[in-house]
Design a protein around this motif. Structure first.
Motif, short mmCIF file in Angstrom:
data_model
loop_
_atom_site.label_atom_id
_atom_site.label_comp_id
_atom_site.label_asym_id
_atom_site.label_seq_id
_atom_site.Cartn_x
_atom_site.Cartn_y
_atom_site.Cartn_z
N ASN A 1 -7.75 2.80 1.01
CA ASN A 1 -7.05 1.53 1.27
C ASN A 1 -7.09 1.11 2.74
O ASN A 1 -6.42 0.14 3.12
CB ASN A 1 -5.60 1.64 0.80
CG ASN A 1 -5.51 1.67 -0.71
OD1 ASN A 1 -5.89 0.71 -1.36
ND2 ASN A 1 -5.04 2.78 -1.26
N THR B 1 0.84 -1.20 0.00
CA THR B 1 0.00 0.00 0.00
C THR B 1 0.87 1.25 0.00
O THR B 1 0.60 2.21 -0.72
CB THR B 1 -0.95 0.00 1.22
OG1 THR B 1 -1.78 -1.16 1.16
CG2 THR B 1 -1.80 1.24 1.26
N SER C 1 -6.16 8.35 -0.88
CA SER C 1 -5.67 7.00 -1.12
C SER C 1 -5.60 6.21 0.18
O SER C 1 -5.96 5.03 0.22
CB SER C 1 -4.30 7.05 -1.79
OG SER C 1 -3.82 5.76 -2.02
#
Length: 98
Positions: free
Chosen positions: A86, A14, A82
């Motif tokens: 995630n 990630t 983001s």
């Protein structure tokens, strides 16, 4: 050169994906994971050392440098969005970007 640092609590995949995403933005000069000098209280002698609850995603300290403040703000927006998408924990280490 405007910069900001953020800490991300997430897996390595990630974190790498986020770094690549920020690096692709116009005006961003550099994005890199840097050494995190913050003590994380990982005491090997603790009675809870090695328990499953203690084994989570790592923390990553990332520095972003850009050519102007607009690019820094855009990188901050992308990083926050983001991280949220995630399921990562995002923390701005210095508030110069805000």
């Amino acid at each position: 050169m405007p910069t900001f640092k953020f800490r991300l609590t997430a897996g390595s995949d990630t974190t790498s994906a986020l770094i690549n995403q920020i690096a692709s933005l116009d005006g961003v000069e550099s994005v890199e994971e840097i050494a995190d000098l913050m003590p994380h209280m990982d005491d090997p002698d603790s009675s809870s050392a090695g328990l499953p609850d203690d084994m989570g995603p790592g923390t990553h300290l990332v520095r972003v440098e850009a050519g102007n403040d607009i690019a820094i703000r855009r990188a901050l927006e992308v990083a926050e969005a983001s991280a949220f998408d995630n399921g990562a924990v995002f923390e701005v280490v210095d508030d110069k970007a805000r």
